[in-house]
Design an enzyme around this catalytic site. Structure first.
Site, PDB file in Angstrom:
ATOM      1  N   ARG A 127       0.843  -1.199   0.000  1.00  0.00           N
ATOM      2  CA  ARG A 127       0.000   0.000   0.000  1.00  0.00           C
ATOM      3  C   ARG A 127       0.874   1.244   0.000  1.00  0.00           C
ATOM      4  NH1 ARG A 127      -4.121   0.946   4.053  1.00  0.00           N
ATOM      5  NH2 ARG A 127      -2.466   0.608   5.555  1.00  0.00           N
ATOM      6  N   LYS A 192       4.360 -10.835   9.821  1.00  0.00           N
ATOM      7  CA  LYS A 192       3.509 -10.608   8.648  1.00  0.00           C
ATOM      8  C   LYS A 192       3.800 -11.680   7.599  1.00  0.00           C
ATOM      9  CE  LYS A 192       2.271  -7.016   5.333  1.00  0.00           C
ATOM     10  NZ  LYS A 192       2.018  -5.590   5.154  1.00  0.00           N
ATOM     11  N   ARG A 327      -1.054   0.517  14.583  1.00  0.00           N
ATOM     12  CA  ARG A 327       0.038  -0.095  15.348  1.00  0.00           C
ATOM     13  C   ARG A 327      -0.458  -0.450  16.738  1.00  0.00           C
ATOM     14  NH1 ARG A 327       1.720  -0.545  11.161  1.00  0.00           N
ATOM     15  NH2 ARG A 327       3.505   0.329  10.116  1.00  0.00           N
TER      16      ARG A 327
HETATM   17  P1  ATP Z   1       0.292  -0.446   7.624  1.00  0.00           P
HETATM   18  O1  ATP Z   1      -0.480  -0.560   6.379  1.00  0.00           O
HETATM   19  O2  ATP Z   1      -0.554  -0.579   8.844  1.00  0.00           O
HETATM   20  O3  ATP Z   1       1.204   0.730   7.671  1.00  0.00           O
HETATM   21  P2  ATP Z   1       2.482  -2.180   6.958  1.00  0.00           P
HETATM   22  O4  ATP Z   1       3.673  -1.543   7.624  1.00  0.00           O
HETATM   23  O5  ATP Z   1       2.443  -3.657   6.923  1.00  0.00           O
HETATM   24  O6  ATP Z   1       1.140  -1.762   7.634  1.00  0.00           O
HETATM   25  P3  ATP Z   1       1.902  -2.132   4.153  1.00  0.00           P
HETATM   26  O7  ATP Z   1       1.925  -1.009   3.165  1.00  0.00           O
HETATM   27  O8  ATP Z   1       0.619  -2.813   4.395  1.00  0.00           O
HETATM   28  O9  ATP Z   1       2.487  -1.578   5.496  1.00  0.00           O
HETATM   29  O10 ATP Z   1       2.922  -3.260   3.646  1.00  0.00           O
HETATM   30  C1  ATP Z   1       4.195  -2.940   3.153  1.00  0.00           C
HETATM   31  C2  ATP Z   1       5.245  -3.282   4.202  1.00  0.00           C
HETATM   32  O11 ATP Z   1       5.262  -4.692   4.393  1.00  0.00           O
HETATM   33  C3  ATP Z   1       6.658  -2.935   3.803  1.00  0.00           C
HETATM   34  O12 ATP Z   1       6.957  -1.598   4.126  1.00  0.00           O
HETATM   35  C4  ATP Z   1       7.495  -3.935   4.600  1.00  0.00           C
HETATM   36  O13 ATP Z   1       7.674  -3.492   5.927  1.00  0.00           O
HETATM   37  C5  ATP Z   1       6.599  -5.149   4.673  1.00  0.00           C
HETATM   38  N1  ATP Z   1       6.928  -6.155   3.656  1.00  0.00           N
HETATM   39  C6  ATP Z   1       7.437  -6.015   2.404  1.00  0.00           C
HETATM   40  N2  ATP Z   1       7.553  -7.199   1.775  1.00  0.00           N
HETATM   41  C7  ATP Z   1       7.096  -8.129   2.640  1.00  0.00           C
HETATM   42  C8  ATP Z   1       6.944  -9.534   2.581  1.00  0.00           C
HETATM   43  N3  ATP Z   1       7.252 -10.252   1.510  1.00  0.00           N
HETATM   44  N4  ATP Z   1       6.462 -10.149   3.694  1.00  0.00           N
HETATM   45  C9  ATP Z   1       6.122  -9.489   4.808  1.00  0.00           C
HETATM   46  N5  ATP Z   1       6.219  -8.148   4.912  1.00  0.00           N
HETATM   47  C10 ATP Z   1       6.695  -7.475   3.853  1.00  0.00           C
HETATM   48  C1  BTN Z   2       0.564  -4.757   1.649  1.00  0.00           C
HETATM   49  O1  BTN Z   2       0.704  -5.446   2.651  1.00  0.00           O
HETATM   50  O2  BTN Z   2       0.787  -3.540   1.635  1.00  0.00           O
HETATM   51  C2  BTN Z   2       0.035  -5.378   0.392  1.00  0.00           C
HETATM   52  C3  BTN Z   2       1.043  -6.240  -0.318  1.00  0.00           C
HETATM   53  C4  BTN Z   2       0.458  -6.831  -1.572  1.00  0.00           C
HETATM   54  C5  BTN Z   2       1.472  -7.620  -2.364  1.00  0.00           C
HETATM   55  C6  BTN Z   2       0.848  -8.301  -3.551  1.00  0.00           C
HETATM   56  S1  BTN Z   2       1.968  -9.449  -4.338  1.00  0.00           S
HETATM   57  C7  BTN Z   2       0.867  -9.617  -5.686  1.00  0.00           C
HETATM   58  C8  BTN Z   2       0.359  -8.210  -5.982  1.00  0.00           C
HETATM   59  N1  BTN Z   2       1.297  -7.499  -6.828  1.00  0.00           N
HETATM   60  C9  BTN Z   2       1.822  -6.448  -6.211  1.00  0.00           C
HETATM   61  O3  BTN Z   2       2.665  -5.673  -6.701  1.00  0.00           O
HETATM   62  N2  BTN Z   2       1.322  -6.339  -4.960  1.00  0.00           N
HETATM   63  C10 BTN Z   2       0.373  -7.389  -4.674  1.00  0.00           C
END
Ligand code: ATP
Ligand code: BTN
Length: 329
Positions: A127, A192, A327
């Site tokens: 996101r 995660k 968080r």
């Molecule tokens: P929030 O949306 O509450 O801020 P979040 O920190 O999980 O939560 P997201 O935008 O949902 O943010 O997800 C992207 C984040 O997830 C990245 O900034 C990184 O910290 C983490 N991330 C990236 N790749 C992976 C992965 N393959 N598995 C788990 N976490 C990942």
């Molecule tokens: C998040 O936690 O912020 C969402 C992560 C979503 C990752 C998936 S992997 C398949 C699809 N292609 C992308 O580039 N993002 C989503």
């Protein structure tokens, strides 16, 4: 696909069985010299992070083999309801982002039922432009295109309903303790494991196409430690038997199709209870950070529309925008 990519694909498909293959046989397969095979494998080790063992007199092998995506194997495990849908599987060896592929395709064509999968993503997205770490061959990067006819307002809560479909898939596989974190994450033991990214293309008031992106960590390489800046986990460490990514993909598609049909008829309300049963933060003190503000309170689950209910000093506040970060305190 470039010639080099095609050759890499042939090589890895051959080595996927985890057995030794001589440089000579591999060279003959690709029509290149043994020295060229060695160079190509070295490059693959560096770029895709695949550990390739080289043993004198025996050749090369990938210890433990590879669990490559296979359209026929996925299709064979789809249930009758999914098979009734016009699902088209589009498998990529490597792509920037499976979501980007479908968003692009949706500009000019219907993507309803189109499933884009990749062995790796070079620009996987989370996101708000965040990076989604997407190494080769071990995880699931899936995007499903779907059409909706009644405008984006009817999509409220869709990302949460996808979370329920994903949690149910993992439960079907015997994985326990998968919990949902509002609005779009799935965690196991505080790590995660999966994220959901929904994007919409088209008219906000009537016909629109939705790209449902799901990233699931199945077998993460050690390199993830340096690449991800929060606690993460993967499915394999929570299972005794090796998990096939083709099986996971098929089960997830089955659940997504069933969920979409119910969501179409009843909206998120039909999933609110299932979501709340798997709520990571229920009863916990949390802080919700937006761009300019932060609200503290006790998380009290989601309402019938998917909004997060927060008990604050001023009473219950409902957070509807997903463009915030939650968080635990
Ligand atoms: P929030 O949306 O509450 O801020 P979040 O920190 O999980 O939560 P997201 O935008 O949902 O943010 O997800 C992207 C984040 O997830 C990245 O900034 C990184 O910290 C983490 N991330 C990236 N790749 C992976 C992965 N393959 N598995 C788990 N976490 C990942
Ligand atoms: C998040 O936690 O912020 C969402 C992560 C979503 C990752 C998936 S992997 C398949 C699809 N292609 C992308 O580039 N993002 C989503």
């Amino acid at each position: 696909m470039s010639d080099a990519e095609l050759q890499n694909r042939q090589l890895l498909t051959h080595l996927a069985d985890g057995q030794f293959h001589s440089g000579e046989v591999l060279g003959r397969l690709l029509g290149i010299s043994r020295a060229a095979i060695w160079k190509r494998l070295q490059r693959l080790q560096e770029s895709a992070g695949i550990a390739i063992e080289r043993r004198h007199g025996k050749g090369y092998r990938i210890d433990g083999g590879l669990d490559l995506l296979d359209a026929a194997a996925i299709r064979a495990q789809l249930d009758p309801e999914a098979l009734r849908q016009p699902l088209r599987l589009d498998l990529h060896w490597s792509t920037d982002s499976t979501n980007s592929r479908l968003v692009e395709a949706a500009q000019t064509a219907s993507i309803h039922g189109l499933v884009c999968l990749a062995e790796r993503q070079t620009a996987g997205r989370g996101r708000r432009g965040r990076n989604w770490f997407s190494p080769f061959g071990g995880n699931l990067y899936l995007s499903l295109g779907w059409s909706f006819n009644a405008g984006v307002s009817t999509l409220e809560g869709l990302s949460l309903a996808v979370g329920v479909a994903l949690a149910r898939t993992l439960e079907q596989l015997g994985i326990e303790g998968a919990l949902l974190k509002w609005p779009n994450d799935l965690l196991i033991d505080q790590g995660k494991v999966a994220g959901i990214l929904i994007e919409t293309v088209g008219d906000m008031d009537s016909h629109c196409q939705v790209v449902i992106g799901v990233g699931v960590n199945v077998r993460m390489p050690a390199a993830a430690e340096a690449a991800i800046d929060q606690r993460w986990s993967d499915l394999q460490r929570h299972l005794a038997e090796p998990l096939s990514r083709n099986r996971l993909t098929a089960l997830l598609l089955n659940q997504l199709v069933a969920m979409l049909s119910q969501f179409h008829r009843q909206g998120f309300a039909a999933f609110a209870e299932a979501w709340n049963q798997r709520d990571l933060c229920a009863g916990q003190a949390v802080v919700i950070r937006g761009l300019h503000s932060a609200i503290e309170g006790i998380a009290c689950g989601v309402d019938q529309r998917g909004g997060l209910q927060l008990r604050t000093a001023a009473g219950i506040e409902v957070i509807r925008s997903g463009e915030v970060s939650l968080r635990m305190q």
